[in-house]
Design an enzyme around this catalytic site. Structure first.
Site, PDB file in Angstrom:
ATOM      1  CG  HIS A 116      -1.722  -1.148   1.323  1.00  9.96           C
ATOM      2  ND1 HIS A 116      -1.319  -2.302   2.048  1.00  9.96           N
ATOM      3  CD2 HIS A 116      -3.163  -1.188   1.194  1.00  9.96           C
ATOM      4  CE1 HIS A 116      -2.428  -3.178   2.181  1.00  9.96           C
ATOM      5  NE2 HIS A 116      -3.458  -2.451   1.728  1.00  9.96           N
ATOM      6  CG  HIS A 286     -11.270 -11.221   1.650  1.00 12.98           C
ATOM      7  ND1 HIS A 286     -10.656 -10.252   0.892  1.00 12.98           N
ATOM      8  CD2 HIS A 286     -10.682 -10.958   2.974  1.00 12.98           C
ATOM      9  CE1 HIS A 286      -9.723  -9.427   1.788  1.00 12.98           C
ATOM     10  NE2 HIS A 286      -9.563  -9.869   2.760  1.00 12.98           N
ATOM     11  CG  ASP A 311      -4.023 -10.734  -1.651  1.00 12.76           C
ATOM     12  OD1 ASP A 311      -3.229 -10.610  -2.600  1.00 12.76           O
ATOM     13  OD2 ASP A 311      -4.504  -9.915  -1.365  1.00 12.76           O
ATOM     14  CG  ASP A 322      -9.246 -11.019   6.531  1.00 11.55           C
ATOM     15  OD1 ASP A 322      -8.971 -12.126   6.368  1.00 11.55           O
ATOM     16  OD2 ASP A 322      -9.251  -9.937   5.889  1.00 11.55           O
ATOM     17  CG  ASP A 354      -3.448  -9.883   2.541  1.00 10.58           C
ATOM     18  OD1 ASP A 354      -2.838  -9.718   3.383  1.00 10.58           O
ATOM     19  OD2 ASP A 354      -4.516  -9.241   1.775  1.00 10.58           O
TER      20      ASP A 354
END
Length: 451
Positions: A116, A286, A311, A322, A354
């Protein structure tokens, strides 16, 4: 002066520092035992399977935010991961962090990373200051990329952490906030071009709602679509050659997120005629939060030609949040890799970890052990998937199950030319269809043979 040499700044000293001392490049040792956790037992980067190296099939990537910005803090406890690179001023620690990351990438043997904008460099008090910080740190990132050959798999902008985004970014009811998000994405796209990023991800953690009473859903979806169009236009304007990706998630931090799952995102993109510009970045943790099986969204996205990247993590299905754990389940990795191999690979996407070490895993070597274990899990999944595909047994059984669509009326249904009148005439001529077993247990037993 010290010992007749000029004094060095903290930054210059950090540039010479080895953060993972005592750890050399991770080797491939297929005959190693269960106690040998600092080596690959299944991942052999140069090994060729179905005409492509394992490295090319898997395209592993390390995520920057969990592995180098994570502290182990959670809502109930303080930081536990006291990393040696988090020293000095915010900009000094940002440079230390980057050097530590590239040392880790090269020792692990991974060719890609993701980040990010706001975990690469600290946010300033103004947009201009934030951009200057990002320029300075990405200058160093570009230098380290050129030195090591490590590339950016994807860049994304953090449009969820700052208080300004508490009501959303592209879907915020205040256009002033949407404008700030647009300015931040503009800079993010400039950085993506500067660093040669192969993809750019949009994750809408705040794009949704907590209460329908204060939300105009139609307006927010329309604004988000127009926001994406602005990003497409700017990407084309600056000549950025990368794939745009949207990452679905059903909830957290919002009660309901618009990018709920793969089908929700695909429907949104097709409705707003954006599907030619975007693919999906699927995170299985997710997917399971949405109530689906681990592989569900990977398979669905691929079926529509929309699977762009993965991911690669997992969660705890018994929990409702999560957890971003490292993927170690061979059944899951086999199903994912079977889908990826069947669609011809993920390029320009990849398998991005991730995932974060648990807050109780505080040793620096734990960071290596976690990635090595996950890389081996996906390497095993790849090997299993290749055996399944090359043997052709399951594919042949599935083909036979749908064989009625290869001729006669079924062929017309397949081609989209059949009519309801023809359906009726066929039944009057042939009567009641016979009951045919789905053989689920047989398929599962055969699948387990390859695991």
């Amino acid at each position: 002066m010290y010992g007749g040499l000029p004094a060095r700044t903290a930054g210059e000293m950090a540039a010479q520092k080895e953060f993972f001392s005592g750890i050399s490049k991770i080797p491939y040792k297929p005959d190693s035992g269960p106690r040998d956790v600092m080596c690959f037992k299944y991942y052999n980067a140069g090994e060729v399977l179905m005409g492509r190296t394992m490295e090319d099939w898997l395209r592993f990537s390390v995520c920057y935010w969990h592995s180098f910005c994570g502290t182990g803090a959670d809502p109930f406890g303080f930081p536990t991961l006291l990393r040696p690179w988090n020293e000095g001023t915010p900009m000094e620690s940002a440079k230390n962090r980057l050097r530590a990351a590239f040392e880790f990438f090269t020792k692990l043997g991974v060719k890609h990373y993701t980040f990010h904008d706001r975990d690469m460099s600290p946010e300033g008090s103004t947009l201009e200051e934030s951009n200057r910080n990002l320029d300075e740190i990405t200058d160093l990132a570009l230098q380290l990329q050129n030195q090591t050959g490590v590339k950016v798999l994807w860049v994304t902008c953090n449009l969820f952490a700052h208080p300004r985004y508490m009501n959303g970014a592209a879907t915020n009811p205040d256009c002033h906030v949407l404008a700030y998000a647009g300015a931040q994405v503009k800079k993010g796209l400039d950085i993506a071009k500067k660093l040669g990023a192969e993809n750019f991800v949009f994750w809408g953690g705040r794009e949704g709602f907590h209460s329908i009473h204060n939300t105009d859903v139609a307006a927010e979806l329309r604004h988000m679509a127009n926001f994406f169009r602005m990003a497409v236009d700017y990407k084309e304007k600056i000549g950025l050659k990368c794939q745009f990706l949207i990452e679905p998630k059903p909830k957290e931090p919002c009660k309901h997120q618009y990018d709920y799952d793969a089908m929700s995102v695909i429907g949104f993109l097709k409705h707003y005629s954006l599907d030619s510009h975007f693919k999906l970045n699927i995170e299985p943790n997710h997917t399971t939060l949405a109530g689906h099986s681990y592989e569900h969204d990977v398979v669905v996205a691929s079926a529509f030609g929309m699977l762009g990247s993965v991911d690669s993590n997992t969660g705890s299905p018994d929990l409702g949040w999560d957890t971003d754990q490292f993927p170690m389940d061979i059944r899951n990795t086999t199903l994912v890799m079977k889908t990826i191999v069947e669609q011809g690979g993920l390029q320009p996407g990849g398998l991005n970890f991730d995932a974060k070490v648990r807050r109780e895993s505080t040793d620096l070597e734990d960071l290596f052990i976690a990635h090595i274990g996950a890389m081996d899990a996906f390497a095993r999944g790849l090997r299993n998937a290749v055996r399944i595909i090359e043997d052709g047994l399951i594919a042949g059984m599935v083909k036979e199950r749908y064989s009625s669509f290869s001729h006669g009326l079924g062929q017309k249904v397949e081609g989209g030319s059949a009519t309801l009148e023809e359906m009726e005439a066929f039944i009057k001529l042939n009567g009641e269809p016979k009951v045919t077993s789905g053989k689920q247990e047989k398929y599962e037993s055969i699948f387990n043979h390859y695991i």
